[in-house]
Motif scaffolding. Sequence first.
Motif, PDB file in Angstrom:
ATOM      1  N   ALA A   1      -6.130  -0.429  -2.562  1.00  0.00           N
ATOM      2  CA  ALA A   1      -6.406  -1.841  -3.050  1.00  0.00           C
ATOM      3  C   ALA A   1      -7.528  -2.129  -3.555  1.00  0.00           C
ATOM      4  O   ALA A   1      -8.335  -1.104  -4.027  1.00  0.00           O
TER       5      ALA A   1
ATOM      6  N   GLN B   1      -8.398  -6.626  -1.535  1.00  0.00           N
ATOM      7  CA  GLN B   1      -8.908  -6.490  -0.294  1.00  0.00           C
ATOM      8  C   GLN B   1      -9.516  -7.760   0.641  1.00  0.00           C
ATOM      9  O   GLN B   1      -9.169  -8.174   1.559  1.00  0.00           O
TER      10      GLN B   1
ATOM     11  N   GLN C   1     -17.156  -8.189   3.492  1.00  0.00           N
ATOM     12  CA  GLN C   1     -15.819  -8.462   3.938  1.00  0.00           C
ATOM     13  C   GLN C   1     -16.577  -8.907   5.248  1.00  0.00           C
ATOM     14  O   GLN C   1     -15.866  -9.666   6.164  1.00  0.00           O
TER      15      GLN C   1
ATOM     16  N   LEU D   1     -11.936   0.442   4.309  1.00  0.00           N
ATOM     17  CA  LEU D   1     -11.412  -0.378   3.086  1.00  0.00           C
ATOM     18  C   LEU D   1      -9.982   0.370   3.129  1.00  0.00           C
ATOM     19  O   LEU D   1     -10.166   1.416   3.491  1.00  0.00           O
ATOM     20  N   TYR D   2      -9.346  -0.229   2.174  1.00  0.00           N
ATOM     21  CA  TYR D   2      -8.057   0.433   1.809  1.00  0.00           C
ATOM     22  C   TYR D   2      -7.852   0.870   0.354  1.00  0.00           C
ATOM     23  O   TYR D   2      -8.208   0.180  -0.585  1.00  0.00           O
TER      24      TYR D   2
ATOM     25  N   ARG E   1       0.791  -1.262  -0.197  1.00  0.00           N
ATOM     26  CA  ARG E   1      -0.026  -0.010  -0.162  1.00  0.00           C
ATOM     27  C   ARG E   1       0.917   1.098   0.045  1.00  0.00           C
ATOM     28  O   ARG E   1       0.566   2.185  -0.726  1.00  0.00           O
TER      29      ARG E   1
END
Lengths: 588, 255
Positions: free
Chosen positions: B90, B95, B147, B86-87, A20
């Motif tokens: 990604a 994720q 998720q 959440l990222y 990331r």
Amino acid sequence: MAEPNWLQHALGVGVFEFRRSVRAIWQDKARAFLMAAGLVFPSLMLVGFIYLFSGVIRDIGTVSLPPVARGTVALLWLFGVFIATQRVVSARPRIDAESLILTTVSARTVVGGLLVAETLRVLAYLCLPVSVLTGGMVYLFSSPASALLIPLAAVLLGLTAVLVGMVLGYAVALLIATSPFVARHKTVLGGVAVLAAMGGYLFVTLPQFGGVGQEALAVLPVGWFVDLAVIGSPIQGSMTRAAVVGVGSLLVVVGGIALIEREATRLWFTDPVSGEEGQKEESDPAATTSKETRTALADATAPVRIPRGISQPTRRVAQWSILRTRRDPRRLNFLLLPVVIVGSALFSSGMQAESPLAVFVPAAAVLLPWMAGATFAMNPFGDEGSVLPITLISISGLAYVRGVMLPGLLLGLPIAVLVTGGAALVGPFELPAAVGLVGVALLATVVAVSTAPAVGIWFPRFSAISIGQSREVVPPRLVTTAFHFLGVTGPATLLTLCLLNPRFARTLVAGIVGFLPAALLQLVAGEDVGVLSDASTWFYGIGTAVQSVSGESFQLVGGGLLVVGAVVITVLSYRLAVRRFDRYSPSL
Amino acid sequence: MPSIETTALTKRYGSTTAVDQLDFSVPDGTVYGFLGPNGAGKTTTMRILTGLTTPTSGSATVAGVPVTNRDSLRPHIGYLPEEPPLYEQATAYEQLEYVAGLRDLPSRETQNRIDELLDRLDLSPDDAATRIAEYSKGMRQKVAYVQAVLHDPDVAFLDEPTSGLDPRAARTIRELIGELSDEGTTVFLSTHILPVVEEVADTVGILYDGKLVAEDTPDQLTQRAETGETRTLEDAFLELTSTDPAQDDTEETYG
């Protein structure tokens, strides 16, 4: 208790976090380029050094490891600890997607993951220079052990520095989360800590000014990684010291993880105190309530007062700019890079000058104005964030741009002028020169304050970087900051030189606009006679013409042009920023 | 055995009591609608029940595990907070596979379940291979929902699961909640969209000022005790969470 596969999960978390980071850096191409250049350039220098001096180095034969080498490595390790601590405290006290991660894996897994990620980041920086160094040692001394031990020493150095930094960082973050006093004064305390660290650094690195010198740090075991790295080479270290760092590193890893797990678990599952808790109770509730409803912004920005004569929309924008900066000083991290780079160079030359003030005062006249402009208005649209559409339909460009400029003028201008003027009067300057320097500070501040919103509004940055949990922290683009910095400090430096040393200023300008391009063009043209050679002659003529001007005339004409240029740029920037605001259409 | 059980659960922040002496229990495999105005203490309650914060006093168990025992609690729960965790860098696939890996889910089955759930929620493979930074609010919500339930938890805590979704996706989520419950998962559902609660919840608890002021089935809550006439859940909610002193009477009626 952690889950059974916690180590494997921690590796997964670490690698994911590292990926990331890489993606985030890659999104900002300018930042990625600068970072790559910062790695490649010194590595190439090292390659060149090894290649050029290989014969000489081989001829030296066996030497014992000097204490200064251990001291330098110890200093590097301490610097790593400082950076890791600072990153935990200011950037990563809590984790991204906290509710997801903490309901999915154990705190130990998360801690392990963060440690892996941070170590990978450090190793990414060290990878190229360490590879070159390793290759060089193997090439120079035909020492296969170096191929293993130098990378091992680098990994252990990075890992232990990160671990100790994280232990300290989480301890500080925990203190901020649990102590109202520390929470309330964290900015001041942080500043004191950074100053103390810089003082310590200077104390160690400047023996000529009463410091101890790097070799004094050779007694610290953290410098002994170099003893491990040189095993198998003609450089003779101490096997005992190498063994101590090997075993010690293992102990630090085991103990450090256990300690960080405890600290981080407490931090992540503790309700943080607010720095304002104690203060609220101290004031009279009735008075506060009635007052806050009418003058909450003015109260929050006290003791700074925006003059009542200024229109209310402009006043509100200015108050909000001040409040935002005060409540979230992390957004000013971007100021550190130029200040540290230029500041450290200035410090060195200042300490070596006959009178340090001869360097510091002109530097103050140039740098403080830039900071006055950059502090409040380098990324106004990014600072607005999701509120930007509302701002755009609520206020005119004129009022808005005046509002974001106002804090720089109200706070930055007096500071720049008073510091420059006061120091100039104490320093080795005649009164006319001191007045001139104050004039430079004044003019440069006006230019910096008016150009910052123009540059920031034309090239806004909306994507946040991970500074703590706040997604509101949106620093300006690196390129914008560099452009504004050079655009303000370059001409201001030239104006200062025109004032203090016009002949040097004249030579500098003649070199930049004439002799340097002439020399470069001639280099490319070589023996050929043609367009390039003609251009080179033309540039040389310009350089000669500039150089032929008398110092006094140059001071008058050059200084005058710079002043006129500054006024024009100020007006143009202001109008451009207003126009851009009025016509700006935010993307969805 | 109840899936969720709280006893005098209390959470204080300084002098503010966010959750006050909460007593309730949720049977296995049911959907519990948790309602309350903004600031009533719903999110704090959910954070306590998911182990993210500790209660000041009282106790709670989820799937038979005390909420203070976080390590034992984690495998039993799934959590969709109000802000999807959440990222940005990604993709949805990355994720979800990452989270599945952290939970040690078998990769083949997980892959199928991810594909199935994403398909149910109209997220195409192209969407799922796109960075989350480019997602709309609804798309983020869908990925966060997947998720939360990917590992088939015993108890799913869903905070505003239909927030930002179009009517079609919102309906799918409602259906999925029903299916979760049918398969034995207990769903603890917090939302302001009352028709959702009316449709899917077996029991509704209404929180006001940190206290549970009413708890019953949606049908019972919409029935006036005195007259027997029916009203909407919205009417009941507004009456129970009114600042009007008359609320004391309603509390007695429904409490």
